[in-house]
Design a protein around this motif. Structure first.
Motif: not given
Length: 231
Positions: A72-94
């Protein structure tokens, strides 16, 4: 909330869309893809167009890393967030397209679930010769391996479910290997490392993709186009 699971999609999501219609899913439901979703492959406008389509589907995607996609960090401006108690990578618009972080431990209906993605590409040199994307980061590096093992130490090497792309080397479906391919040329370092984990881990279920077959090998279920549900 339902946690469904399936194998590689390689940018083709028609069958997932049909599944969502048939099961009347919502974005509260999750579709786990066991690597090679292919969403971050071309790293151009076509990826954004695909993400736009997927963002309109009534499901949340949870993608394990495969060997036909960028991190993910090679592809776009992803941010880390906590989801179901673990870290995921997500883009704000998706917001319904999530990428798993290897070694994180997620809570799916009270079950401890760890993704361990990546694999070697047997088509590596074909892709390089023909100007197709190939990603040096396709396999877990030493930092990822260390992170995974540190997380396992914290839970005394006890998990409910492992989600990997490839499999421990003793669980390879050798009958499904491409005929004529010299296996001595294939980098098996990830499979050997997963074997170490497999040998030392107490787990209930292990799912993998990668091989484009449906089978079970030594307690590891390899999936392609079938579906299951984590209950």
């Amino acid at each position: 909330m339902h946690f469904y699971i399936t194998g590689d999609t390689h940018r083709s999501f028609d069958r997932i869309e049909d599944f969502c219609y048939g099961y009347e899913t919502t974005t509260e439901d999750v579709m786990i893809i066991l690597g090679d979703a292919g969403i971050n492959y071309w790293l151009d406008l076509s990826d954004k167009e695909l993400k736009g389509r997927l963002s309109g589907m009534d499901i949340t995607f949870f993608c394990v890393h495969g060997n036909h996609e960028a991190r993910p960090w090679e592809a776009a401006d992803y941010e880390e967030k906590i989801w179901n108690e673990g870290i995921v990578y997500v883009e704000e618009q998706y917001p319904n397209i999530l990428f798993a972080k290897d070694g994180e431990i997620y809570n799916f209906h009270g079950r401890k679930v760890m993704p361990i993605g990546g694999a070697y590409s047997i088509d590596k040199y074909y892709r390089i010769r023909n100007g197709l994307p190939w990603f040096e980061s396709e396999q877990p590096d030493e930092a990822i391996k260390k992170y995974v093992e540190q997380k396992l130490d914290k839970v005394n090497w006890q998990l409910d479910i492992v989600l990997s792309h490839t499999v421990p080397i003793e669980c390879e479906p050798v009958w499904a290997f491409i005929p004529g391919l010299d296996q001595s040329t294939v980098d098996k370092s990830t499979e050997k490392w997963l074997q170490y984990i497999y040998d030392n881990l107490e787990f209930t279920e292990w799912y993998a993709g990668h091989y484009h077959v449906e089978c079970e090998e030594s307690g590891v279920r390899i999936m392609f186009e079938e579906y299951d549900e984590i209950m």
